[in-house]
Design a protein around this motif. Structure first.
Motif, mmCIF file in Angstrom:
data_model
loop_
_atom_site.group_PDB
_atom_site.id
_atom_site.type_symbol
_atom_site.label_atom_id
_atom_site.label_comp_id
_atom_site.label_asym_id
_atom_site.label_seq_id
_atom_site.Cartn_x
_atom_site.Cartn_y
_atom_site.Cartn_z
ATOM 1 N N ALA A 1 0.859 -1.174 0.000
ATOM 2 C CA ALA A 1 0.000 0.000 0.000
ATOM 3 C C ALA A 1 0.895 1.224 0.000
ATOM 4 C CB ALA A 1 -0.888 0.009 1.245
ATOM 5 N N VAL A 2 0.445 2.281 -0.655
ATOM 6 C CA VAL A 2 1.210 3.522 -0.686
ATOM 7 C C VAL A 2 0.338 4.624 -0.096
ATOM 8 C CG1 VAL A 2 2.383 5.223 -2.124
ATOM 9 C CG2 VAL A 2 2.490 2.787 -2.709
ATOM 10 N N VAL A 3 0.857 5.343 0.888
ATOM 11 C CA VAL A 3 0.090 6.378 1.557
ATOM 12 C C VAL A 3 0.899 7.664 1.550
ATOM 13 C CG1 VAL A 3 -1.102 7.013 3.680
ATOM 14 C CG2 VAL A 3 -0.878 4.601 3.069
ATOM 15 N N ALA A 4 0.307 8.753 1.143
ATOM 16 C CA ALA A 4 0.991 10.039 1.132
ATOM 17 C C ALA A 4 0.274 11.004 2.064
ATOM 18 C CB ALA A 4 1.029 10.613 -0.284
ATOM 19 N N ILE A 5 1.026 11.677 2.952
ATOM 20 C CA ILE A 5 0.451 12.663 3.866
ATOM 21 C C ILE A 5 1.286 13.937 3.772
ATOM 22 C CG2 ILE A 5 0.068 13.240 6.299
ATOM 23 C CD1 ILE A 5 -1.957 11.313 5.229
ATOM 24 N N LYS B 1 7.399 -10.567 1.481
ATOM 25 C CA LYS B 1 6.171 -11.349 1.364
ATOM 26 C C LYS B 1 4.975 -10.410 1.325
ATOM 27 C CE LYS B 1 3.685 -15.316 3.202
ATOM 28 N NZ LYS B 1 3.660 -16.382 4.228
ATOM 29 N N GLN B 2 5.016 -9.398 2.176
ATOM 30 C CA GLN B 2 4.033 -8.321 2.129
ATOM 31 C C GLN B 2 4.697 -7.070 2.669
ATOM 32 O OE1 GLN B 2 0.651 -8.726 4.738
ATOM 33 N NE2 GLN B 2 1.723 -10.143 6.082
ATOM 34 N N SER B 3 4.199 -5.926 2.261
ATOM 35 C CA SER B 3 4.858 -4.681 2.649
ATOM 36 C C SER B 3 3.912 -3.508 2.484
ATOM 37 C CB SER B 3 6.117 -4.466 1.808
ATOM 38 O OG SER B 3 5.799 -4.487 0.433
ATOM 39 N N ALA B 4 4.277 -2.388 3.075
ATOM 40 C CA ALA B 4 3.501 -1.158 2.939
ATOM 41 C C ALA B 4 4.464 0.021 2.884
ATOM 42 C CB ALA B 4 2.542 -0.993 4.118
ATOM 43 N N SER B 5 4.102 1.036 2.125
ATOM 44 C CA SER B 5 4.943 2.222 1.977
ATOM 45 C C SER B 5 4.200 3.451 2.493
ATOM 46 C CB SER B 5 5.305 2.413 0.503
ATOM 47 O OG SER B 5 5.944 3.652 0.295
ATOM 48 N N LEU B 6 4.879 4.284 3.268
ATOM 49 C CA LEU B 6 4.307 5.508 3.814
ATOM 50 C C LEU B 6 5.186 6.691 3.432
ATOM 51 C CD1 LEU B 6 3.650 4.276 7.479
ATOM 52 C CD2 LEU B 6 2.156 4.033 5.509
ATOM 53 N N ARG B 7 4.554 7.778 3.073
ATOM 54 C CA ARG B 7 5.289 9.001 2.713
ATOM 55 C C ARG B 7 4.736 10.161 3.531
ATOM 56 N NH1 ARG B 7 4.422 11.820 -3.103
ATOM 57 N NH2 ARG B 7 5.362 13.860 -2.667
ATOM 58 N N ILE B 8 5.601 10.884 4.222
ATOM 59 C CA ILE B 8 5.193 11.995 5.072
ATOM 60 C C ILE B 8 5.933 13.239 4.606
ATOM 61 C CG2 ILE B 8 5.129 12.894 7.427
ATOM 62 C CD1 ILE B 8 5.232 9.943 8.375
ATOM 63 N N SER B 9 5.187 14.308 4.362
ATOM 64 C CA SER B 9 5.800 15.555 3.914
ATOM 65 C C SER B 9 5.380 16.700 4.823
ATOM 66 C CB SER B 9 5.381 15.883 2.480
ATOM 67 O OG SER B 9 5.906 14.948 1.578
ATOM 68 N N GLY B 10 6.269 17.653 5.019
ATOM 69 C CA GLY B 10 5.928 18.857 5.779
ATOM 70 C C GLY B 10 6.386 18.772 7.209
ATOM 71 N N ASN B 11 5.432 18.658 8.138
ATOM 72 C CA ASN B 11 5.747 18.639 9.565
ATOM 73 C C ASN B 11 6.331 17.291 9.949
ATOM 74 O OD1 ASN B 11 5.867 18.802 12.327
ATOM 75 N ND2 ASN B 11 3.818 19.702 12.555
ATOM 76 N N THR B 12 7.639 17.247 10.090
ATOM 77 C CA THR B 12 8.296 15.979 10.395
ATOM 78 C C THR B 12 8.904 15.976 11.793
ATOM 79 O OG1 THR B 12 10.293 16.785 9.284
ATOM 80 C CG2 THR B 12 8.767 15.430 7.990
ATOM 81 N N ARG B 13 8.343 16.793 12.702
ATOM 82 C CA ARG B 13 8.762 16.725 14.092
ATOM 83 C C ARG B 13 8.358 15.375 14.676
ATOM 84 N NH1 ARG B 13 6.161 21.824 16.968
ATOM 85 N NH2 ARG B 13 4.434 20.388 16.586
ATOM 86 N N ASP B 14 9.105 14.933 15.675
ATOM 87 C CA ASP B 14 8.831 13.631 16.285
ATOM 88 C C ASP B 14 7.386 13.499 16.738
ATOM 89 O OD1 ASP B 14 11.485 13.231 15.896
ATOM 90 O OD2 ASP B 14 12.004 12.901 17.987
ATOM 91 N N ASP B 15 6.879 14.515 17.463
ATOM 92 C CA ASP B 15 5.529 14.413 18.015
ATOM 93 C C ASP B 15 4.469 14.376 16.920
ATOM 94 O OD1 ASP B 15 6.026 17.041 17.290
ATOM 95 O OD2 ASP B 15 5.030 17.920 19.039
ATOM 96 N N ALA B 16 4.697 15.127 15.842
ATOM 97 C CA ALA B 16 3.728 15.154 14.746
ATOM 98 C C ALA B 16 3.708 13.816 14.009
ATOM 99 C CB ALA B 16 4.057 16.288 13.778
ATOM 100 N N VAL B 17 4.904 13.267 13.757
ATOM 101 C CA VAL B 17 4.985 11.980 13.060
ATOM 102 C C VAL B 17 4.385 10.871 13.919
ATOM 103 C CG1 VAL B 17 6.551 10.226 12.163
ATOM 104 C CG2 VAL B 17 6.950 12.643 11.649
ATOM 105 N N GLU B 18 4.699 10.900 15.215
ATOM 106 C CA GLU B 18 4.160 9.855 16.100
ATOM 107 C C GLU B 18 2.637 9.922 16.154
ATOM 108 O OE1 GLU B 18 4.553 8.139 20.665
ATOM 109 O OE2 GLU B 18 6.017 9.585 19.896
#
Length: 275
Positions: free
Chosen positions: A8-12, A75-92
């Motif tokens: 799966a590919v997810v963009a935020i 065997k199975q996998s997922a991809s995540l993409r995060i842009s912009g606010n990449t502070r620890d608390d925001a990503v968590e």
């Protein structure tokens, strides 16, 4: 049978901010849990080639291409993409609220991370693993055990029902023929009862020195264990019929691993009634 790649590919996109220590954030989420998932001590292991795949994603490769070119088999996998606010608390917060299922997936054991400055690319994956060459005898005996268990209880193979059949025993000559054909299929990335030289299962058994009255053969590509390959054969009417055939008294099973081949691992199970 082939391994299935699930992805799966997810963009935020978020407001700009400082860069996160993603590995620590992932460990924190995994340890404490989220959603209906309880915390787990199983940390995701950062893999160099999976991180290379994440880098390729950032540069525009498709998901499949990125994995293949990096040399990582999933065997199975997922991809995540995060842009912009990449502070620890925001990503968590984002991982807990939006991607809890991907982060907490029990089967996922590896992670690849690429930070591009203002973007974070993640790939979480369940690695494609195969039995080791030194485990061949143990795997062979386990397949024999599972095969004989099916024969002992009887089985329904498609539209046909088979009563219990006598147990099989392993034969070394059939094992030689099985390994030779598994190696041949891996070299050609092909699942076929016909060898590269046009040989049939009966001819390969004879070439190995096995004197037979009846010979049968089951093939598979992709299964990662004795249990998986036996289950697949029993679920297939034709393969199940070979397993339940009361004429056979001997069998062998051999696998061959070639990471450059399409399915990585190839299996051959041979049955025989000696003269």
């Amino acid at each position: 049978m082939r391994a299935v790649l699930i992805w799966a590919v997810v963009a935020i996109f978020l407001a700009p901010a400082a860069f996160a220590d993603v590995a620590d954030v992932l460990s924190s989420v995994r340890a404490s849990g989220c959603g209906h998932y309880r915390g787990s001590n199983s940390k995701l292991r950062e893999q160099r080639n999976l991180s290379a795949a994440a880098r390729r994603l950032a540069r525009g490769d498709s998901f499949d291409t990125a994995l293949v070119r990096s040399g990582y088999r999933a065997k199975q996998s997922a991809s995540l993409r995060i842009s912009g606010n990449t502070r620890d608390d925001a990503v968590e917060k984002l991982l807990r609220s939006q991607f809890c299922t991907e982060v907490m997936q029990p089967a996922f054991r590896d992670v690849g991370i690429f930070d591009g400055g203002r973007e974070i690319w993640l790939i979480v994956a369940e690695p494609f693993t195969t039995p080791a060459i030194q485990d061949a005898e143990t795997v062979s005996r386990r397949v024999l055990e599972l095969t004989n268990a099916a024969r002992a209880r009887g089985a329904r193979c498609g539209a046909d029902s088979f009563p219990p059949a006598p147990p099989l025993k392993l034969n070394e000559l059939l094992n030689e023929a099985s390994l030779d054909h598994s190696r041949d299929m891996a070299a050609r990335s092909t699942l076929s009862h016909e060898g590269h030289d046009g040989s049939t299962p009966a001819e390969r058994a004879g070439r190995a020195g096995y004197k037979w009255k009846v010979v049968g053969e089951n093939l598979a590509s992709g299964p990662q264990s004795a249990e998986e390959v036996a289950k697949g054969w029993l679920a297939s009417p034709h393969h199940c019929t070979n397993i339940m055939d009361p004429r056979f008294t001997e069998m062998a099973v051999a696998y061959y691993v070639d990471k450059k081949s399409r399915s990585v691992i190839y299996w051959t199970q041979m049955f025989g009634l000696p003269r």
